[in-house]
Design an enzyme around this catalytic site. Structure first.
Site, PDB file in Angstrom:
ATOM      1  N   MET A  82       0.845  -1.192   0.000  1.00 46.12           N
ATOM      2  CA  MET A  82       0.000   0.000   0.000  1.00 46.12           C
ATOM      3  C   MET A  82       0.881   1.243   0.000  1.00 46.12           C
ATOM      4  O   MET A  82       0.998   1.898  -1.018  1.00 46.12           O
ATOM      5  CB  MET A  82      -0.926  -0.038   1.213  1.00 46.12           C
ATOM      6  N   CYS A  83       1.529   1.571   1.090  1.00 45.31           N
ATOM      7  CA  CYS A  83       2.405   2.738   1.252  1.00 45.31           C
ATOM      8  C   CYS A  83       1.614   4.043   1.291  1.00 45.31           C
ATOM      9  O   CYS A  83       0.572   4.171   0.665  1.00 45.31           O
ATOM     10  CB  CYS A  83       3.461   2.870   0.161  1.00 45.31           C
TER      11      CYS A  83
END
Lengths: 220, 301
Positions: B1-2
């Site tokens: 995701m980040c």
């Protein structure tokens, strides 16, 4: 108030409850606001929300006075969801019923895999919208991005502006009287005035991808 | 995701608050990736001076007496230690020398980045811990970018954390994953670039560095990235005076931007932007797929 308490309060409502007006202030981009509403309640959200707002709505009238993040009104069953601002990607995805109105623009994949929902976008929509749409109506007053209606089943698409490109097996179709009547009814339901159904073009499935073609019998 | 964030100030009176604003934006994005976090801040460049940010696994052993040892090796420098990182300030003409000398006298330190104004701090752990450890809130600057990582393409290590810096005053943060990074890395290595990790985002940073070394500006470099990089990406990129954003054509990695007379801000989600001054009246929009956005401070300033 924590999100979980808001959503639990909404879920606890039963038919005939006296609490029918909810106001959510300062949502500050929170995720999952008013998800799973299953009573005829009005929810006014004053500000922008994050992912999955109003998901699975079944009968509620939910208005976002701001913009919505990805997946707004995902899998709606019935009711109305109104977004006063813009909506991010996959608005109204997989929706089975109800009406989603987006007063700004919607990003990519609007109405992906729609299954009966009606979606009205005042502005424009992004690429891959109505991908694999099965039924329902997507009405766009502005323009559509690339690959509109790719691999479409029987969802009906109406676009007033330009379409950047059509997806595989999606074609422009004749606008017959019954389509004009249906479009007129949807526009009215969405509270849109000053726009005539005749200004739109209709797009739908060429029905070549999802029907068995005898010429391909050898492949099986 | 980040989670990625960026803030580019137009109003200089906000500069003392850059570190604090960016820290809050990054902390809000913690649940998008709790593996490691990093921040790059562009402070005011001092004429004739350059900075090198270094990192060490054993800061005491490496940083004690480092200024003295650099002086002895013929590169007079000041060293400011912040936890596992240290910022070395030298005469800008000695920037290459200091890297060379460091590799001899402190072979275990890693260079995080260097240039006239950039400082980079990154470590494994949560954003709130990383920003306190390096006292990022107290930092001032003209622009900065931050990243909180959910690792996919390489190990959870300090070096695998973002931002990646592969050229003077350049850095990049990435949400996504590239699929042609191995091949591109081979091409860039042939062109003489060196890599610290097996990470895909480092390749993207190096690609842009290589394009800009060929004379392209940041906008042009980002444009060619759309042709040459394959995979998912939303990038936020900083240079000494510029700030750029680009998303791949599929654009499934989220991005929201806000602009006022005072700043341009980027967040993976709108939540990251809600504490910025004047956000109620900002123009807020989603950057379009395959479209390059970049802003440049007046180069004369």
């Amino acid at each position: 108030m924590p999100l979980r308490e808001l959503n639990s309060a909404l879920h606890a409502l039963t038919a005939g409850s006296n609490d029918t007006e909810f106001k959510v202030i300062n949502p500050r981009g929170s995720h999952a606001v008013a998800v799973g509403v299953d009573a005829p309640v009005s929810v006014q959200i004053k500000g922008s929300v994050g992912y999955y707002c109003a998901g699975m709505n079944d009968g509620g009238a939910i208005t976002v006075h701001g913009s919505a993040g990805p997946g707004v009104a995902e899998n709606m069953m019935s009711g109305t969801v109104i977004i006063e601002g813009d909506a991010s990607q996959y608005a109204g995805a997989t929706g089975r019923g109800g009406l989603l109105v987006i007063k700004g623009n919607a990003a990519s994949r609007c109405g992906i895999s729609m299954k009966g929902i009606d979606i009205v976008v005042h502005g424009s929509i992004g690429h891959m919208s109505a991908f694999m749409g099965q039924s329902g109506h997507l009405v766009v007053l502005g323009d559509a991005g690339d690959a509109l209606g790719d691999s479409l089943y029987e969802a009906k698409l109406f676009v007033r502006g330009t379409v950047k490109s059509l997806g595989s097996d999606c074609i422009e179709k004749e606008m017959r009287a019954e389509h004009l009547a249906k479009l007129s009814e949807i526009l009215q339901r969405a509270g849109i005035t000053g726009v005539r159904p005749e200004e739109f073009k209709r797009y739908g499935s060429a029905r070549k991808l999802y029907n068995f073609n005898i010429d391909n019998a050898e492949a099986y | 995701m980040c989670g990625i964030v960026g803030l580019f100030l137009k109003d200089r009176s906000l500069e003392p608050q850059l570190g604090a604003l960016l820290s809050e934006m990054l902390i809000t994005m913690t649940d998008r990736g709790p593996d490691s976090a990093g921040i790059a801040i562009y402070g005011s460049p001092e004429s004739g001076r350059a900075k090198v940010t270094i990192q060490s696994a054993s800061p005491k052993a490496d940083f004690d007496g480092l200024d003295r040892d650099l002086g002895k090796a013929g590169v007079p420098a000041t060293v400011k230690v912040k936890s596992t990182h240290a910022v070395i300030e030298v005469d800008s003409l000695r920037l290459d020398d200091v890297r060379l000398v460091l590799s001899e006298i402190r072979p275990n330190v890693r260079v995080m980045g260097s240039g006239d104004s950039i400082e980079i701090y990154k470590e494994t752990g949560l954003p709130k811990d990383v920003v306190s450890r390096f006292d990022v809130r107290a930092m001032s600057g003209s622009h900065g970018i931050g990243h909180t990582r959910m690792a996919t393409e390489s190990a959870v290590t300090t070096l695998g954390a973002h931002p990646f810096s592969t050229g003077a005053d350049q850095c990049l943060v990435h949400n996504g994953s590239l699929s042609n990074h191995n091949n591109l890395r081979r091409v860039l290595v042939r062109e003489g670039m060196s890599f610290e990790t097996q990470n895909d985002s480092e390749v993207a940073a190096a690609y842009l560095t290589s394009k800009m070394a060929d004379g392209n500006d940041l906008g042009e470099a980002l444009k060619s990235a759309l042709d040459d990089l394959d995979g998912f990406f939303t990038f936020v990129v900083g240079t000494k005076s510029g700030f750029g954003v680009v998303r791949d054509p599929i654009a499934c990695k989220p991005a929201v931007m806000a602009e006022t007379d005072q700043y341009v801000a980027f967040g993976s989600e709108y939540r990251a932007l809600v504490n910025l001054p004047g956000i109620e009246n900002a123009r807020v929009w989603e950057p379009e797929p395959a479209t390059v956005y970049f802003w440049e401070h007046d180069k004369a300033a």
